[in-house]
Design a protein around this motif. Structure first.
Motif, PDB file in Angstrom:
ATOM      1  N   LEU A  94       0.999  -1.271   0.089  1.00  0.00           N
ATOM      2  CA  LEU A  94      -0.094   0.235  -0.046  1.00  0.00           C
ATOM      3  C   LEU A  94       0.885   1.417   0.083  1.00  0.00           C
ATOM      4  O   LEU A  94       0.640   2.489  -0.745  1.00  0.00           O
ATOM      5  CB  LEU A  94      -0.996  -0.160   1.518  1.00  0.00           C
ATOM      6  CG  LEU A  94      -1.617   1.336   1.542  1.00  0.00           C
ATOM      7  CD1 LEU A  94      -2.609   1.508   0.291  1.00  0.00           C
ATOM      8  CD2 LEU A  94      -2.438   1.145   2.807  1.00  0.00           C
ATOM      9  N   GLY A  95       1.783   1.257   0.816  1.00  0.00           N
ATOM     10  CA  GLY A  95       2.944   2.234   0.865  1.00  0.00           C
ATOM     11  C   GLY A  95       3.773   2.646  -0.392  1.00  0.00           C
ATOM     12  O   GLY A  95       3.704   3.939  -0.883  1.00  0.00           O
ATOM     13  N   PHE A  96       3.861   1.527  -1.075  1.00  0.00           N
ATOM     14  CA  PHE A  96       4.775   1.573  -2.105  1.00  0.00           C
ATOM     15  C   PHE A  96       3.945   2.062  -3.238  1.00  0.00           C
ATOM     16  O   PHE A  96       4.336   2.931  -4.085  1.00  0.00           O
ATOM     17  CB  PHE A  96       5.317   0.172  -2.525  1.00  0.00           C
ATOM     18  CG  PHE A  96       5.902   0.073  -4.022  1.00  0.00           C
ATOM     19  CD1 PHE A  96       6.899   0.491  -4.458  1.00  0.00           C
ATOM     20  CD2 PHE A  96       5.038  -0.577  -5.077  1.00  0.00           C
ATOM     21  CE1 PHE A  96       7.575   0.229  -5.820  1.00  0.00           C
ATOM     22  CE2 PHE A  96       5.330  -0.946  -6.111  1.00  0.00           C
ATOM     23  CZ  PHE A  96       6.585  -0.386  -6.485  1.00  0.00           C
ATOM     24  N   ARG A  97       2.628   1.618  -3.332  1.00  0.00           N
ATOM     25  CA  ARG A  97       1.911   1.973  -4.428  1.00  0.00           C
ATOM     26  C   ARG A  97       1.392   3.448  -4.291  1.00  0.00           C
ATOM     27  O   ARG A  97       1.287   4.205  -5.101  1.00  0.00           O
ATOM     28  CB  ARG A  97       0.374   1.207  -4.416  1.00  0.00           C
ATOM     29  CG  ARG A  97      -0.418   1.356  -5.619  1.00  0.00           C
ATOM     30  CD  ARG A  97       0.142   0.480  -6.710  1.00  0.00           C
ATOM     31  NE  ARG A  97      -0.697   0.365  -7.543  1.00  0.00           N
ATOM     32  CZ  ARG A  97      -0.773   1.029  -8.940  1.00  0.00           C
ATOM     33  NH1 ARG A  97       0.209   1.865  -9.165  1.00  0.00           N
ATOM     34  NH2 ARG A  97      -1.793   0.828  -9.983  1.00  0.00           N
ATOM     35  N   GLN A  98       1.243   4.003  -3.176  1.00  0.00           N
ATOM     36  CA  GLN A  98       0.904   5.483  -2.894  1.00  0.00           C
ATOM     37  C   GLN A  98       2.010   6.221  -3.196  1.00  0.00           C
ATOM     38  O   GLN A  98       1.959   7.072  -3.965  1.00  0.00           O
ATOM     39  CB  GLN A  98       0.287   5.686  -1.370  1.00  0.00           C
ATOM     40  CG  GLN A  98      -1.223   5.087  -1.120  1.00  0.00           C
ATOM     41  CD  GLN A  98      -1.565   5.878   0.044  1.00  0.00           C
ATOM     42  OE1 GLN A  98      -0.783   6.164   1.205  1.00  0.00           O
ATOM     43  NE2 GLN A  98      -2.597   6.457   0.065  1.00  0.00           N
ATOM     44  N   ILE A  99       3.177   6.170  -2.908  1.00  0.00           N
ATOM     45  CA  ILE A  99       4.373   6.674  -3.105  1.00  0.00           C
ATOM     46  C   ILE A  99       4.658   6.665  -4.655  1.00  0.00           C
ATOM     47  O   ILE A  99       4.891   7.793  -5.104  1.00  0.00           O
ATOM     48  CB  ILE A  99       5.572   6.202  -2.586  1.00  0.00           C
ATOM     49  CG1 ILE A  99       5.497   6.397  -0.806  1.00  0.00           C
ATOM     50  CG2 ILE A  99       6.784   6.776  -2.788  1.00  0.00           C
ATOM     51  CD1 ILE A  99       6.304   5.715  -0.075  1.00  0.00           C
ATOM     52  N   THR A 100       4.810   5.551  -5.238  1.00  0.00           N
ATOM     53  CA  THR A 100       5.040   5.443  -6.644  1.00  0.00           C
ATOM     54  C   THR A 100       3.721   6.421  -7.595  1.00  0.00           C
ATOM     55  O   THR A 100       4.128   7.164  -8.530  1.00  0.00           O
ATOM     56  CB  THR A 100       5.158   4.145  -7.357  1.00  0.00           C
ATOM     57  OG1 THR A 100       3.817   3.371  -6.896  1.00  0.00           O
ATOM     58  CG2 THR A 100       6.286   3.570  -6.832  1.00  0.00           C
TER      59      THR A 100
ATOM     60  N   GLY B 266      -4.369   2.630  -2.870  1.00  0.00           N
ATOM     61  CA  GLY B 266      -2.969   3.123  -2.955  1.00  0.00           C
ATOM     62  C   GLY B 266      -2.936   3.972  -4.338  1.00  0.00           C
ATOM     63  O   GLY B 266      -2.500   5.064  -4.192  1.00  0.00           O
ATOM     64  N   LEU B 267      -3.476   3.618  -5.510  1.00  0.00           N
ATOM     65  CA  LEU B 267      -3.290   4.312  -6.453  1.00  0.00           C
ATOM     66  C   LEU B 267      -4.309   5.530  -6.499  1.00  0.00           C
ATOM     67  O   LEU B 267      -3.820   6.491  -6.932  1.00  0.00           O
ATOM     68  CB  LEU B 267      -3.604   3.527  -7.717  1.00  0.00           C
ATOM     69  CG  LEU B 267      -4.105   4.091  -9.067  1.00  0.00           C
ATOM     70  CD1 LEU B 267      -2.964   4.700  -9.537  1.00  0.00           C
ATOM     71  CD2 LEU B 267      -4.516   3.078 -10.194  1.00  0.00           C
ATOM     72  N   PHE B 268      -5.385   5.261  -5.911  1.00  0.00           N
ATOM     73  CA  PHE B 268      -6.449   6.415  -5.975  1.00  0.00           C
ATOM     74  C   PHE B 268      -6.346   7.416  -5.103  1.00  0.00           C
ATOM     75  O   PHE B 268      -6.343   8.725  -5.619  1.00  0.00           O
ATOM     76  CB  PHE B 268      -8.048   5.703  -5.658  1.00  0.00           C
ATOM     77  CG  PHE B 268      -9.115   6.479  -5.740  1.00  0.00           C
ATOM     78  CD1 PHE B 268      -9.770   6.892  -6.758  1.00  0.00           C
ATOM     79  CD2 PHE B 268      -9.196   7.441  -4.669  1.00  0.00           C
ATOM     80  CE1 PHE B 268     -10.758   7.502  -7.026  1.00  0.00           C
ATOM     81  CE2 PHE B 268     -10.428   8.331  -4.858  1.00  0.00           C
ATOM     82  CZ  PHE B 268     -11.200   8.438  -5.928  1.00  0.00           C
TER      83      PHE B 268
ATOM     84  N   ALA C  76      -4.174  17.165  -1.349  1.00  0.00           N
ATOM     85  CA  ALA C  76      -4.163  15.860  -1.554  1.00  0.00           C
ATOM     86  C   ALA C  76      -3.681  14.878  -0.534  1.00  0.00           C
ATOM     87  O   ALA C  76      -3.876  13.818  -0.185  1.00  0.00           O
ATOM     88  CB  ALA C  76      -4.149  15.289  -2.808  1.00  0.00           C
ATOM     89  N   ILE C  77      -2.286  15.230   0.129  1.00  0.00           N
ATOM     90  CA  ILE C  77      -1.510  14.601   0.907  1.00  0.00           C
ATOM     91  C   ILE C  77      -2.355  14.353   2.366  1.00  0.00           C
ATOM     92  O   ILE C  77      -2.247  13.030   2.715  1.00  0.00           O
ATOM     93  CB  ILE C  77      -0.468  15.519   1.237  1.00  0.00           C
ATOM     94  CG1 ILE C  77       0.580  15.802   0.043  1.00  0.00           C
ATOM     95  CG2 ILE C  77       0.554  14.755   2.420  1.00  0.00           C
ATOM     96  CD1 ILE C  77       1.872  16.607   0.315  1.00  0.00           C
ATOM     97  N   PRO C  78      -2.971  15.019   2.889  1.00  0.00           N
ATOM     98  CA  PRO C  78      -3.683  14.675   4.012  1.00  0.00           C
ATOM     99  C   PRO C  78      -4.723  13.591   3.821  1.00  0.00           C
ATOM    100  O   PRO C  78      -4.861  12.623   4.616  1.00  0.00           O
ATOM    101  CB  PRO C  78      -4.422  15.912   4.553  1.00  0.00           C
ATOM    102  CG  PRO C  78      -3.557  17.102   4.158  1.00  0.00           C
ATOM    103  CD  PRO C  78      -3.145  16.576   2.571  1.00  0.00           C
ATOM    104  N   THR C  79      -5.217  13.675   2.754  1.00  0.00           N
ATOM    105  CA  THR C  79      -6.257  12.739   2.380  1.00  0.00           C
ATOM    106  C   THR C  79      -5.577  11.108   2.269  1.00  0.00           C
ATOM    107  O   THR C  79      -6.293  10.318   2.663  1.00  0.00           O
ATOM    108  CB  THR C  79      -7.167  12.955   1.100  1.00  0.00           C
ATOM    109  OG1 THR C  79      -7.734  14.099   1.301  1.00  0.00           O
ATOM    110  CG2 THR C  79      -8.303  12.140   0.582  1.00  0.00           C
ATOM    111  N   ALA C  80      -4.365  11.249   1.496  1.00  0.00           N
ATOM    112  CA  ALA C  80      -3.648  10.099   1.070  1.00  0.00           C
ATOM    113  C   ALA C  80      -3.096   9.440   2.508  1.00  0.00           C
ATOM    114  O   ALA C  80      -3.138   8.233   2.705  1.00  0.00           O
ATOM    115  CB  ALA C  80      -2.548  10.341   0.481  1.00  0.00           C
ATOM    116  N   ILE C  81      -2.776  10.262   3.545  1.00  0.00           N
ATOM    117  CA  ILE C  81      -2.087   9.830   4.906  1.00  0.00           C
ATOM    118  C   ILE C  81      -3.399   9.102   5.609  1.00  0.00           C
ATOM    119  O   ILE C  81      -3.228   7.882   6.133  1.00  0.00           O
ATOM    120  CB  ILE C  81      -1.891  10.916   5.706  1.00  0.00           C
ATOM    121  CG1 ILE C  81      -0.334  11.591   4.709  1.00  0.00           C
ATOM    122  CG2 ILE C  81      -1.582  10.451   7.101  1.00  0.00           C
ATOM    123  CD1 ILE C  81       0.098  12.400   5.631  1.00  0.00           C
TER     124      ILE C  81
END
Length: 227
Positions: free
Chosen positions: A100-106, A159-161, A196-201
């Motif tokens: 999940l972390g890998f997918r979000q970061i990439t 992770g992607l969304f 969008a960063i707080p939402t991703a966190i």
């Protein structure tokens, strides 16, 4: 203002709720939206053709699927399972949280096609998650196995969304910017990406909890069965 074109959204929701073919639902909603917006059938077909030609995702699919199929034929899933079985302390929860972390970061860096269901989840992530779950909790029932597969797929989606909107050059950010600008709120893509960063966190924390909850649930079922 003409609100009738918004009926396309309702058609998508209804079609998915009734479990119709997703491709037919999306195409039908697109055609209905174009007609309700006042376009004639020829213009609707032209718009669909232009979008298809501009994106050309289907050509990538034709390249990826045979390669993945060939790799699976020669034991890619089995090798993925064997790798996880040999990793000490590997659990399904740890594996999927890391993915999940890998997918979000990439995705946040613009590499949204580095993962995905056909090229990553089916041949690698799902078999590895199954192997990790079996290593921790023993043999899985069929419904438990399907839950693990579904969680692997959901992890890629989440992770992607929630990661791709951090990348300010993504189409969704440009769409949001256009909507805000038309409403009188001029914002730069970078400003939207930052917010969008707080939402991703939050998405990482919530979905990470769901993953670990499933992992714990599998362990509790095993213990109750033995008792």
């Amino acid at each position: 203002m003409n609100y009738w074109p918004l009926m396309g959204i309702a058609l998508v929701v209804i079609g998915f709720a009734l479990r119709f073919n997703p491709l037919l639902v999306v195409v039908g909603a697109a055609v209905a939206t174009g007609l309700l917006a006042g376009l004639d059938p020829a213009q609707v077909v032209e718009a669909l053709g232009k979008a298809f030609n501009d994106n050309r995702y289907i050509s990538v699919t034709w390249i990826i699927l045979p390669v993945i199929g060939l790799l699976e034929r020669y034991g890619l899933q089995q090798r993925a399972r064997a790798v996880i079985e040999g990793v000490r302390g590997a659990t399904m929860g740890k594996l999927l949280v890391i993915y999940l972390g890998f997918r979000q970061i990439t995705a946040a860096l613009g590499m949204k096609d580095i993962g995905g269901h056909p090229q990553a989840v089916r041949p690698l992530v799902a078999p590895m998650a199954e192997a990790a779950a079996e290593k921790s909790h023993g043999s899985l029932a069929e419904d438990e196995r399907e839950q693990v597969k579904a969680m692997a797929a959901a992890t890629d989606n989440v992770g992607l969304f929630f990661g791709e909107d951090i990348f300010f050059a993504i189409a969704s950010i440009l769409l949001i910017q256009g909507v805000f600008e038309s409403a009188g709120y001029p914002l730069t893509p970078l400003q939207l990406s930052v917010w969008a960063i707080p939402t991703a966190i939050c998405a990482f924390i919530i979905h990470g909890w769901r993953i670990t909850a499933l992992d714990r649930g599998l362990g509790q079922r095993r213990r109750s069965t033995r008792a």
